[in-house]
Design a protein around this motif. Structure first.
Motif, mmCIF file in Angstrom:
data_model
loop_
_atom_site.group_PDB
_atom_site.id
_atom_site.type_symbol
_atom_site.label_atom_id
_atom_site.label_comp_id
_atom_site.label_asym_id
_atom_site.label_seq_id
_atom_site.Cartn_x
_atom_site.Cartn_y
_atom_site.Cartn_z
ATOM 1 N N ASP A 11 0.835 -1.210 0.000
ATOM 2 C CA ASP A 11 0.000 0.000 0.000
ATOM 3 C C ASP A 11 0.864 1.252 0.000
ATOM 4 N N LEU A 12 2.028 1.127 0.608
ATOM 5 C CA LEU A 12 2.920 2.284 0.705
ATOM 6 C C LEU A 12 3.524 2.635 -0.646
ATOM 7 N N ASN A 13 3.375 1.733 -1.618
ATOM 8 C CA ASN A 13 4.056 1.918 -2.894
ATOM 9 C C ASN A 13 3.621 3.196 -3.605
ATOM 10 N N ASP A 14 2.318 3.506 -3.538
ATOM 11 C CA ASP A 14 1.793 4.602 -4.359
ATOM 12 C C ASP A 14 1.644 5.889 -3.573
ATOM 13 N N ILE A 15 2.683 6.261 -2.875
ATOM 14 C CA ILE A 15 2.562 7.487 -2.093
ATOM 15 C C ILE A 15 2.972 8.683 -2.925
ATOM 16 N N ASP A 16 2.785 9.856 -2.324
ATOM 17 C CA ASP A 16 3.067 11.108 -3.004
ATOM 18 C C ASP A 16 4.532 11.174 -3.438
ATOM 19 N N GLU A 17 4.759 11.584 -4.675
ATOM 20 C CA GLU A 17 6.123 11.611 -5.212
ATOM 21 C C GLU A 17 7.011 12.603 -4.486
ATOM 22 N N THR A 18 6.410 13.682 -4.010
ATOM 23 C CA THR A 18 7.215 14.691 -3.299
ATOM 24 C C THR A 18 7.823 14.073 -2.045
ATOM 25 N N MET A 19 7.009 13.312 -1.319
ATOM 26 C CA MET A 19 7.527 12.658 -0.112
ATOM 27 C C MET A 19 8.631 11.681 -0.497
ATOM 28 N N LEU A 20 8.441 10.991 -1.605
ATOM 29 C CA LEU A 20 9.458 10.025 -2.019
ATOM 30 C C LEU A 20 10.783 10.721 -2.308
ATOM 31 N N ARG A 21 10.680 11.849 -2.979
ATOM 32 C CA ARG A 21 11.918 12.544 -3.351
ATOM 33 C C ARG A 21 12.645 13.045 -2.111
ATOM 34 N N GLU A 22 11.854 13.501 -1.127
ATOM 35 C CA GLU A 22 12.459 13.971 0.131
ATOM 36 C C GLU A 22 13.298 12.886 0.775
ATOM 37 N N ALA A 23 12.812 11.661 0.678
ATOM 38 C CA ALA A 23 13.447 10.549 1.402
ATOM 39 C C ALA A 23 14.404 9.771 0.529
ATOM 40 N N GLU A 24 14.571 10.222 -0.703
ATOM 41 C CA GLU A 24 15.394 9.457 -1.635
ATOM 42 C C GLU A 24 16.801 9.283 -1.086
ATOM 43 N N PRO A 25 17.342 8.076 -1.135
ATOM 44 C CA PRO A 25 18.724 7.882 -0.678
ATOM 45 C C PRO A 25 19.647 8.770 -1.493
ATOM 46 N N GLY A 26 20.614 9.457 -0.810
ATOM 47 C CA GLY A 26 21.447 10.425 -1.501
ATOM 48 C C GLY A 26 22.509 9.746 -2.337
ATOM 49 N N GLY A 27 23.249 10.525 -3.176
ATOM 50 C CA GLY A 27 24.387 10.005 -3.905
ATOM 51 C C GLY A 27 25.520 9.783 -2.937
ATOM 52 N N ALA A 28 26.537 9.034 -3.376
ATOM 53 C CA ALA A 28 27.627 8.693 -2.471
ATOM 54 C C ALA A 28 28.378 9.932 -2.034
ATOM 55 N N GLU A 29 28.583 10.894 -2.976
ATOM 56 C CA GLU A 29 29.351 12.073 -2.626
ATOM 57 C C GLU A 29 28.629 12.880 -1.557
ATOM 58 N N ALA A 30 27.329 13.024 -1.725
ATOM 59 C CA ALA A 30 26.585 13.857 -0.792
ATOM 60 C C ALA A 30 26.551 13.226 0.583
ATOM 61 N N SER A 31 26.417 11.914 0.605
ATOM 62 C CA SER A 31 26.189 11.279 1.892
ATOM 63 C C SER A 31 27.477 10.888 2.575
ATOM 64 N N GLY A 32 28.581 10.856 1.827
ATOM 65 C CA GLY A 32 29.817 10.413 2.445
ATOM 66 C C GLY A 32 29.945 8.906 2.514
ATOM 67 N N ARG A 33 29.012 8.177 1.864
ATOM 68 C CA ARG A 33 29.147 6.727 1.897
ATOM 69 C C ARG A 33 30.297 6.304 1.009
ATOM 70 N N LYS A 34 30.900 5.213 1.398
ATOM 71 C CA LYS A 34 32.007 4.696 0.607
ATOM 72 C C LYS A 34 31.433 3.833 -0.510
ATOM 73 N N ILE A 35 31.911 4.061 -1.698
ATOM 74 C CA ILE A 35 31.505 3.214 -2.805
ATOM 75 C C ILE A 35 32.336 1.950 -2.704
ATOM 76 N N SER A 36 31.702 0.858 -2.506
ATOM 77 C CA SER A 36 32.479 -0.351 -2.351
ATOM 78 C C SER A 36 32.625 -1.087 -3.669
ATOM 79 N N ARG A 37 31.705 -0.946 -4.552
ATOM 80 C CA ARG A 37 31.826 -1.707 -5.796
ATOM 81 C C ARG A 37 30.977 -1.050 -6.862
ATOM 82 N N VAL A 38 31.555 -0.858 -8.003
ATOM 83 C CA VAL A 38 30.776 -0.371 -9.125
ATOM 84 C C VAL A 38 30.674 -1.500 -10.115
#
Lengths: 563, 185
Positions: A11-38
């Motif tokens: 049911d949660l699948n079809d929620i408002d797109e704006t909310m989805l974008r707010e919560a979207e996982p960030g890119g590696a550079e923005a978040s500081g996550r280490k890229i372990s494998r491309v």
């Protein structure tokens, strides 16, 4: 877990797109996550490319498909000290053509220097990819498993026999006939219990504790199937065994050190949590019906599940009854042949895969799948195998269950539309032929159609269990690895040429650490990376993609280097 | 006509559309499917299915945002596969842990039947709208994108414990919301 939780997710699948974008996982550079494998891979049928950024270091494993362990999530798994290629000499590999062997044996390149005689030495080229041996890959995989194991908390506790273990509600069991119970498992064998360990593990993320039991068995005679390896068998049970709870199943109650029984084992599923796969090789279908034990008072078993068995039988008599039930004592007719065909249409047309096996000729073929043709080559998708009498008996027994079904089963929706399937099973025995088929919506399947579907699944299982077929699949994998290796070497050549054209003969950019080819044939380009040099590795990846001009057929491995 | 040029490429049946979609969103789609199913091979299959479904549905569909459209397809397909797998008592990836977290905060077999699909979605929308922005973001990262708690902590620059507390608070609010609506007595 309740099904309503899954409904909630859907049911949660079809929620408002704006909310989805707010919560979207960030890119590696923005978040500081280490890229372990491309990872780059290719979509079948579409010459396209994907740049995959693994989220978190939990996803760093390679082509063998090791899964993210439970609770590890994006734990930073520290790789063993940066495994820079010490030598570019290629280990022996039968898959490497001679000309490439020469290339990979060249030395790491120094800058140009003059020799003592004053003349410049001949310019050496950048080394080609190093071919990893299976031993090297296994060593890396084992190191990773050790690192993952250190992340988990395993608390070993012995359950008090008088106080009992955790009580959980038993679920409703699906009805299965005796023949199905003995026929559906992966291995059916006699075995003796040599050790019982009641353990618990805590999920570090949810904080929940799981109690379970690992039983060590000394295998005896195998009635059906094959064990994956010799030696003791470790069995996972999802509950403690030594409790004083009333109503505990006969199968569970019977698990006692020294006791012998006939057990129905299932191979641990690929999707099981890592710690379960580490602790045990097999599990059971359910806690109620997995064993028939020999006790001082006679056989102990779930009477409702095995109505034709007698308590005063011996284990030998029980084994003989089982052989009758699953047809081991009843040979298939000499002219027995079976083939089946299964087509499914989802939201889009799927592969039309047709599997055929003929016991008279031993021919097995798999046609119609372009995925398989791409991977293995069309010429390799047929084979000849001669399964032993046990498998042929099983196949015959499976098809015998179809004798009472009407030949044609239909639903209102003809096959070919969305969510429809088309199944056909054809067999011949004793001069008579029988075909049972169904086409229509799978969601509208009636009970007899479900039986048809189950029989097709059992046919799949039996055919794949035939030793000859397994050898054929092993050979297919070897062929696939060779084909991939060949493609990988071509890409490696292209990259080396492009790097030297840009940086000069024998020169390479500072981020480039070399290349490797795995035993499965995948090309991996090693890129220097560290916490402070993420920009370096990103730049390196972008440049290589740009130099090659395409994004398929190779992966990047980021290697930690000191800052 | 949608503003997203990539959607326009799909509408004009340009074969480059899928390649470009893969380049932009492939990593995220695979990561999402992997978190739900826990299997790299399954995640690859789901990703392929997503592009083909989008290719076949656009047109007539004209999504405003292709990214959201693809992610919704991906999540739906992955959950369907997880659904089938759970029925056979086989587990999934991070989604399995997320399911267990929600168990005690949803009515399960004891609650009355949920309202029709439209009613449920309205209820969920109201619940999410009522959450503070940070809690809503964390809630969706956990239960829509199936990031692990640790991944969320890294992204949000919070401690793991803090994230756990905030998620627990949101789950409690969900339960209260359901009780208030009479879904759970």
């Amino acid at each position: 877990m309740g099904m309503s939780s899954l409904d909630f997710f859907k049911d949660l699948n079809d929620i408002d797109e704006t909310m989805l974008r707010e919560a979207e996982p960030g890119g590696a550079e923005a978040s500081g996550r280490k890229i372990s494998r491309v990872r780059i891979f290719r979509i079948a049928g579409v010459t396209a490319a994907v740049l995959l950024l693994a989220v978190g270091t939990g996803i760093w494993m390679q082509s063998r498909g090791t899964r993210i362990p439970e609770g590890a999530g994006s734990e930073t798994v520290t790789e063993p000290a940066a495994s820079l290629p010490e030598s570019t000499a290629a280990p022996e590999s039968t898959a490497v053509p001679e000309e490439t062997q020469k290339q990979t044996e060249s030395e790491t390149l120094p800058p140009e220097t003059e020799t003592e005689s004053g003349s410049l030495p001949s310019v050496q080229r950048l080394p080609g990819p190093r071919i990893l041996t299976e031993e090297e890959e296994m060593a890396r995989w084992e190191a990773q498993q050790e690192a993952l194991a250190r992340l988990r908390e395993v608390v070993s506790s012995a359950a008090n026999q008088s106080s009992g273990g955790e009580q959980t509600a038993e679920y409703c069991l699906r009805y299965l006939t005796e023949r199905e119970l003995f026929g559906k498992c992966d291995v059916l064998l006699r075995a003796r219990v040599t050790e019982v360990q009641n353990l618990s593990v805590q999920n570090e993320q949810t904080g929940r504790t799981e109690n379970f039991c690992v039983v060590t068995l000394e295998p005896g005679k195998i009635i059906r199937g094959e064990l994956k390896k010799e030696g003791p068998v470790r069995l996972y049970l999802s509950r403690y065994t030594n409790t004083s709870l009333e109503g505990l199943s006969k199968s569970l109650n019977g698990v006692q050190t020294g006791r012998e029984g006939i057990l129905m084992l299932y191979e641990m599923e690929d999707y099981a949590p890592e710690y379960r796969k580490e602790l045990a090789d097999y599990t059971v279908g359910d806690n109620e019906r997995f064993a028939i034990w020999e006790t001082a008072g006679g056989l102990s078993f779930a009477a409702d599940a095995f109505p034709s068995f007698q308590k005063d039988w011996t284990l030998d008599q029980a084994a003989e009854r089982i052989r009758d039930l699953i047809g081991l004592n009843d040979p298939a007719p000499s002219d027995f042949a079976v083939s089946f065909r299964y087509q499914v249409w989802g939201h889009v047309p799927e592969d039309d895969t047709c599997c055929t096996y003929d016991s008279r000729t031993g021919e097995y073929s798999l046609v119609g799948s372009y995925h398989m043709e791409e991977e293995y080559g069309r010429e390799n998708l047929t084979g000849t195998v001669y399964p032993g009498q046990v498998i042929r008996n099983e196949l015959y027994q499976i098809c015998r269950d179809l004798k009472d079904l009407p030949e044609v089963l239909r639903s209102d929706a003809p096959a070919g539309g969305p969510d429809t399937v088309e199944i056909e099973i054809w067999f011949r025995a004793n001069g008579a032929e029988r075909t049972v088929s169904f086409s229509g919506k799978s969601s509208e399947m009636r009970e007899d159609v479900r039986l048809l579907e189950r029989k097709r699944t059992e046919l799949d299982r039996s055919l794949s269990a035939a030793a000859g077929l397994r050898q054929w699949w092993t050979e297919l994998n070897r062929i696939a690895a060779e084909r991939r290796t060949k493609k990988s070497l071509e890409i490696a050549d292209k990259l080396l040429a492009a790097l030297e054209e840009k940086y000069g003969p024998g020169q390479a950019p500072d981020y480039y650490l070399g290349m490797e080819i795995t035993s499965w044939g995948y090309l991996q380009i090693l890129i220097a990376s560290s916490d402070n040099k993420r920009e370096l590795s990103n730049r390196g990846i972008e440049e290589i993609i740009s130099l090659l001009g395409f994004l398929e057929g190779y992966s990047f491995t980021l290697v930690d280097v000191p800052n | 006509m949608p503003n997203d040029p990539l959607v326009q490429q799909f509408l004009s049946r340009s074969e480059e559309a899928i390649a470009e979609a893969k380049r932009r969103y492939g990593s995220g789609l695979r990561a999402l499917a992997l978190r739900i199913l826990g299997s790299r091979e399954d995640a690859e299959e789901i990703e392929n299915d997503v592009y083909l479904e989008a290719w076949n549905k656009i047109p007539p569909a004209e999504p405003e945002s292709l990214k959201s459209y693809l992610f919704m397809i991906c999540r739906r397909r992955a959950l369907d596969r997880l659904d089938a797998r759970l029925a056979k008592k086989r587990g999934g990836g991070e989604a399995e842990a997320a399911l267990e977290e929600l168990d005690e905060f949803l009515p399960g077999e004891d609650g009355r039947e949920w309202a029709d699909a439209i009613g449920r979605r309205e209820l969920l929308r109201d619940f999410l709208t009522g959450l503070p922005e940070r809690e809503r973001r964390l809630f969706l990262k956990r239960y829509w994108y199936f990031l692990s708690v640790r991944e969320i902590a890294e992204e949000e620059e919070l401690t793991v414990s803090h994230v756990k507390v905030l998620l627990h608070r949101s789950r409690k609010r969900l339960k209260e919301c359901l009780q208030k609506e009479g879904v759970w007595e």
